[in-house]
Design a protein around this motif. Structure first.
Motif, PDB file in Angstrom:
ATOM      1  N   MET A  99     -25.260  34.352   6.574  1.00  0.00           N
ATOM      2  CA  MET A  99     -24.912  33.172   7.345  1.00  0.00           C
ATOM      3  C   MET A  99     -23.965  33.205   8.214  1.00  0.00           C
ATOM      4  SD  MET A  99     -25.454  30.421   4.031  1.00  0.00           S
ATOM      5  CE  MET A  99     -25.285  29.001   5.315  1.00  0.00           C
ATOM      6  N   ASP A 100     -24.007  32.409   9.405  1.00  0.00           N
ATOM      7  CA  ASP A 100     -23.001  32.415  10.441  1.00  0.00           C
ATOM      8  C   ASP A 100     -21.429  31.904   9.922  1.00  0.00           C
ATOM      9  OD1 ASP A 100     -22.162  32.566  13.550  1.00  0.00           O
ATOM     10  OD2 ASP A 100     -21.478  30.429  12.843  1.00  0.00           O
ATOM     11  N   ALA A 101     -20.527  32.711  10.079  1.00  0.00           N
ATOM     12  CA  ALA A 101     -19.182  32.447   9.553  1.00  0.00           C
ATOM     13  C   ALA A 101     -18.524  31.195  10.028  1.00  0.00           C
ATOM     14  CB  ALA A 101     -17.987  33.488   9.960  1.00  0.00           C
ATOM     15  N   GLN A 102     -18.885  30.858  11.154  1.00  0.00           N
ATOM     16  CA  GLN A 102     -18.268  29.577  11.734  1.00  0.00           C
ATOM     17  C   GLN A 102     -18.946  28.223  11.137  1.00  0.00           C
ATOM     18  OE1 GLN A 102     -18.854  29.547  16.051  1.00  0.00           O
ATOM     19  NE2 GLN A 102     -16.934  30.631  16.208  1.00  0.00           N
ATOM     20  N   LEU A 103     -20.266  28.467  10.826  1.00  0.00           N
ATOM     21  CA  LEU A 103     -21.103  27.337  10.083  1.00  0.00           C
ATOM     22  C   LEU A 103     -20.567  27.045   8.790  1.00  0.00           C
ATOM     23  CD1 LEU A 103     -23.460  25.558  10.651  1.00  0.00           C
ATOM     24  CD2 LEU A 103     -24.918  27.185   9.573  1.00  0.00           C
ATOM     25  N   LEU A 104     -20.224  28.345   7.917  1.00  0.00           N
ATOM     26  CA  LEU A 104     -19.639  28.287   6.687  1.00  0.00           C
ATOM     27  C   LEU A 104     -18.220  27.604   6.576  1.00  0.00           C
ATOM     28  CD1 LEU A 104     -20.466  31.734   5.230  1.00  0.00           C
ATOM     29  CD2 LEU A 104     -21.503  29.554   4.445  1.00  0.00           C
ATOM     30  N   LEU A 105     -17.502  27.997   7.528  1.00  0.00           N
ATOM     31  CA  LEU A 105     -16.111  27.311   7.795  1.00  0.00           C
ATOM     32  C   LEU A 105     -16.474  25.562   7.993  1.00  0.00           C
ATOM     33  CD1 LEU A 105     -14.015  29.981   9.883  1.00  0.00           C
ATOM     34  CD2 LEU A 105     -13.883  29.365   7.401  1.00  0.00           C
ATOM     35  N   CYS A 162     -18.634  23.676   7.075  1.00  0.00           N
ATOM     36  CA  CYS A 162     -19.247  23.139   6.028  1.00  0.00           C
ATOM     37  C   CYS A 162     -18.083  23.200   5.052  1.00  0.00           C
ATOM     38  CB  CYS A 162     -20.343  24.004   5.509  1.00  0.00           C
ATOM     39  SG  CYS A 162     -20.824  23.552   3.683  1.00  0.00           S
ATOM     40  N   ALA A 163     -17.085  23.999   4.914  1.00  0.00           N
ATOM     41  CA  ALA A 163     -16.069  24.046   3.777  1.00  0.00           C
ATOM     42  C   ALA A 163     -15.297  23.089   4.135  1.00  0.00           C
ATOM     43  CB  ALA A 163     -15.441  25.352   3.903  1.00  0.00           C
ATOM     44  N   GLY A 164     -14.778  22.888   5.606  1.00  0.00           N
ATOM     45  CA  GLY A 164     -13.770  21.850   5.998  1.00  0.00           C
ATOM     46  C   GLY A 164     -14.507  20.505   5.793  1.00  0.00           C
ATOM     47  N   MET A 165     -15.834  20.185   5.885  1.00  0.00           N
ATOM     48  CA  MET A 165     -16.433  18.955   5.769  1.00  0.00           C
ATOM     49  C   MET A 165     -16.421  18.492   4.010  1.00  0.00           C
ATOM     50  SD  MET A 165     -17.921  16.125   6.572  1.00  0.00           S
ATOM     51  CE  MET A 165     -18.509  16.473   8.221  1.00  0.00           C
ATOM     52  N   VAL A 216     -27.944  15.081   1.779  1.00  0.00           N
ATOM     53  CA  VAL A 216     -27.872  14.730   3.146  1.00  0.00           C
ATOM     54  C   VAL A 216     -27.116  15.758   4.031  1.00  0.00           C
ATOM     55  CG1 VAL A 216     -27.425  12.888   4.918  1.00  0.00           C
ATOM     56  CG2 VAL A 216     -28.420  12.069   2.594  1.00  0.00           C
ATOM     57  N   LEU A 217     -26.070  16.074   3.616  1.00  0.00           N
ATOM     58  CA  LEU A 217     -24.938  16.556   4.336  1.00  0.00           C
ATOM     59  C   LEU A 217     -25.267  18.094   4.446  1.00  0.00           C
ATOM     60  CD1 LEU A 217     -21.419  15.033   4.071  1.00  0.00           C
ATOM     61  CD2 LEU A 217     -23.141  14.878   5.895  1.00  0.00           C
ATOM     62  N   LEU A 218     -25.598  18.585   3.380  1.00  0.00           N
ATOM     63  CA  LEU A 218     -25.687  20.269   3.176  1.00  0.00           C
ATOM     64  C   LEU A 218     -26.820  20.778   4.046  1.00  0.00           C
ATOM     65  CD1 LEU A 218     -25.053  21.442  -0.424  1.00  0.00           C
ATOM     66  CD2 LEU A 218     -23.736  21.366   1.401  1.00  0.00           C
ATOM     67  N   PRO A 219     -28.042  20.039   4.259  1.00  0.00           N
ATOM     68  CA  PRO A 219     -29.181  20.439   5.185  1.00  0.00           C
ATOM     69  C   PRO A 219     -28.757  20.829   6.472  1.00  0.00           C
ATOM     70  CG  PRO A 219     -30.060  19.141   3.403  1.00  0.00           C
ATOM     71  CD  PRO A 219     -28.472  18.970   3.380  1.00  0.00           C
ATOM     72  N   GLN A 220     -27.681  19.705   6.904  1.00  0.00           N
ATOM     73  CA  GLN A 220     -27.251  19.829   8.316  1.00  0.00           C
ATOM     74  C   GLN A 220     -26.481  21.270   8.724  1.00  0.00           C
ATOM     75  OE1 GLN A 220     -25.223  16.430   9.531  1.00  0.00           O
ATOM     76  NE2 GLN A 220     -26.293  15.046   8.034  1.00  0.00           N
ATOM     77  N   PHE A 221     -26.078  21.954   7.515  1.00  0.00           N
ATOM     78  CA  PHE A 221     -25.434  23.203   7.863  1.00  0.00           C
ATOM     79  C   PHE A 221     -26.311  24.542   7.593  1.00  0.00           C
ATOM     80  CE2 PHE A 221     -22.097  20.163   6.874  1.00  0.00           C
ATOM     81  CZ  PHE A 221     -21.071  20.421   7.956  1.00  0.00           C
ATOM     82  N   THR A 222     -27.570  24.283   7.356  1.00  0.00           N
ATOM     83  CA  THR A 222     -28.606  25.474   7.178  1.00  0.00           C
ATOM     84  C   THR A 222     -29.040  25.774   8.601  1.00  0.00           C
ATOM     85  OG1 THR A 222     -30.357  23.782   6.807  1.00  0.00           O
ATOM     86  CG2 THR A 222     -29.105  24.366   4.949  1.00  0.00           C
ATOM     87  N   ASP A 223     -29.679  27.143   8.680  1.00  0.00           N
ATOM     88  CA  ASP A 223     -30.079  27.641  10.124  1.00  0.00           C
ATOM     89  C   ASP A 223     -31.469  28.144   9.555  1.00  0.00           C
ATOM     90  OD1 ASP A 223     -30.397  28.783  12.211  1.00  0.00           O
ATOM     91  OD2 ASP A 223     -28.955  30.505  12.067  1.00  0.00           O
ATOM     92  N   THR A 224     -32.273  27.427  10.199  1.00  0.00           N
ATOM     93  CA  THR A 224     -33.644  27.944   9.884  1.00  0.00           C
ATOM     94  C   THR A 224     -33.969  29.230  10.697  1.00  0.00           C
ATOM     95  OG1 THR A 224     -34.335  26.415  11.799  1.00  0.00           O
ATOM     96  CG2 THR A 224     -34.541  25.273   9.935  1.00  0.00           C
ATOM     97  N   ALA A 225     -33.452  29.646  11.526  1.00  0.00           N
ATOM     98  CA  ALA A 225     -33.790  30.892  12.119  1.00  0.00           C
ATOM     99  C   ALA A 225     -32.709  31.831  11.590  1.00  0.00           C
ATOM    100  CB  ALA A 225     -33.260  30.913  13.497  1.00  0.00           C
ATOM    101  N   GLY A 226     -32.270  31.536  10.345  1.00  0.00           N
ATOM    102  CA  GLY A 226     -31.124  32.866   9.792  1.00  0.00           C
ATOM    103  C   GLY A 226     -32.017  33.850   8.927  1.00  0.00           C
ATOM    104  N   ALA A 227     -31.175  34.692   8.474  1.00  0.00           N
ATOM    105  CA  ALA A 227     -31.969  35.802   7.802  1.00  0.00           C
ATOM    106  C   ALA A 227     -32.357  35.383   6.469  1.00  0.00           C
ATOM    107  CB  ALA A 227     -31.142  37.083   7.835  1.00  0.00           C
ATOM    108  N   TRP A 228     -31.129  34.410   5.847  1.00  0.00           N
ATOM    109  CA  TRP A 228     -31.390  33.930   4.442  1.00  0.00           C
ATOM    110  C   TRP A 228     -32.537  32.895   4.331  1.00  0.00           C
ATOM    111  CZ3 TRP A 228     -25.796  33.542   2.278  1.00  0.00           C
ATOM    112  CH2 TRP A 228     -25.067  34.693   2.473  1.00  0.00           C
ATOM    113  N   PRO A 229     -33.057  32.773   3.436  1.00  0.00           N
ATOM    114  CA  PRO A 229     -33.927  31.614   3.171  1.00  0.00           C
ATOM    115  C   PRO A 229     -33.143  30.581   2.783  1.00  0.00           C
ATOM    116  CG  PRO A 229     -34.235  32.908   1.212  1.00  0.00           C
ATOM    117  CD  PRO A 229     -33.358  33.795   2.287  1.00  0.00           C
ATOM    118  N   ILE A 230     -33.822  29.245   3.050  1.00  0.00           N
ATOM    119  CA  ILE A 230     -33.159  27.981   3.094  1.00  0.00           C
ATOM    120  C   ILE A 230     -32.677  27.712   1.656  1.00  0.00           C
ATOM    121  CG2 ILE A 230     -33.170  25.301   3.288  1.00  0.00           C
ATOM    122  CD1 ILE A 230     -33.131  26.939   5.840  1.00  0.00           C
TER     123      ILE A 230
END
Length: 217
Positions: A1-7, A9-12, A137-151
């Motif tokens: 997963m993208d590091a910026q996306l994880l950060l 999410c962690a902040g939110m 509601v919030l967690l799905p907004q930080f997922t990446d459908t094009a990412g290497a990991w499954p949703i």
């Protein structure tokens, strides 16, 4: 997963956990009442881990699609919080000590059953509709459908970030409450009343919010 996306999410997630709610009220009561906040904290985390698992396997989407389920959870949570809050108001907890029985340890503290605190904590978080909304509601907004990991795996990782945030914040809240009360024993009754009243008010707010949504719909 993208590091910026994880950060992000962690902040939110940290901001969401820092907003006082049922979990805060319960862990504050545990900090005042019990020799250790571990059972209560573990219960809260177990409740959220169960919710994370449900969201990851798709139950969260089903709940979001069935409003009556969320309404049922809301009323169940309100009833449970009212029960806990009224108990605190009627029987304010005494500050537990590390003294042996008969040497300053309170009777209420010596009667504390860790498994009961754990079950109550799991009930508070597991029935917390606002926590469920965060995960649904919030967690799905930080997922990446094009990412290497499954949703489902992405949701699990993001959910664990939320649970980790809860563990950090509630540990500080519970232990801080205990430390403050040790230096100011006279504040014990006041804070316990506030904590119990907060649980009842939160229960009322949950019901009012759901009723207002129902009426507006």
């Amino acid at each position: 997963m993208d590091a910026q996306l994880l950060l992000a999410c962690a902040g939110m997630m940290m901001l969401m956990v820092l907003v006082p709610g049922p979990d805060w009220a319960y862990i504050l009561a545990a900090g005042m009442r019990d020799r250790s906040i571990v059972p209560a904290l573990a219960g809260i985390l177990i409740g959220y881990l169960a919710a994370v698992t449900a969201v990851a396997v798709g139950v969260g989407a089903a709940v979001a699609a069935l409003p009556w389920v969320l309404i049922g959870l809301t009323f169940a949570a309100a009833g449970y919080l009212s029960y806990l809050g009224i108990r605190v108001l009627l029987q304010p907890p005494a500050l537990a000590t590390g003294d042996p029985p008969g040497q300053g340890a309170s009777t209420a503290a010596s009667d504390t059953r860790p498994w009961l605190r754990l079950a109550q904590g799991a009930g508070v978080s597991g029935l917390n509709p606002k926590g469920l909304l965060v995960l649904v509601v919030l967690l799905p907004q930080f997922t990446d459908t094009a990412g290497a990991w499954p949703i489902p795996m992405q949701l699990t990782v993001l959910g664990l970030i939320f649970v980790g945030s809860c563990a950090l914040v509630y540990s500080v809240v519970g232990m801080s409450a205990r430390a403050v009360l040790r230096s100011r024993p006279s504040a014990m009754r006041i804070i316990s009343r506030v904590s119990g009243g907060a649980m009842v008010l939160l229960a009322v707010a949950l019901v009012v919010e759901q009723v207002s949504h129902f009426v507006s719909a």
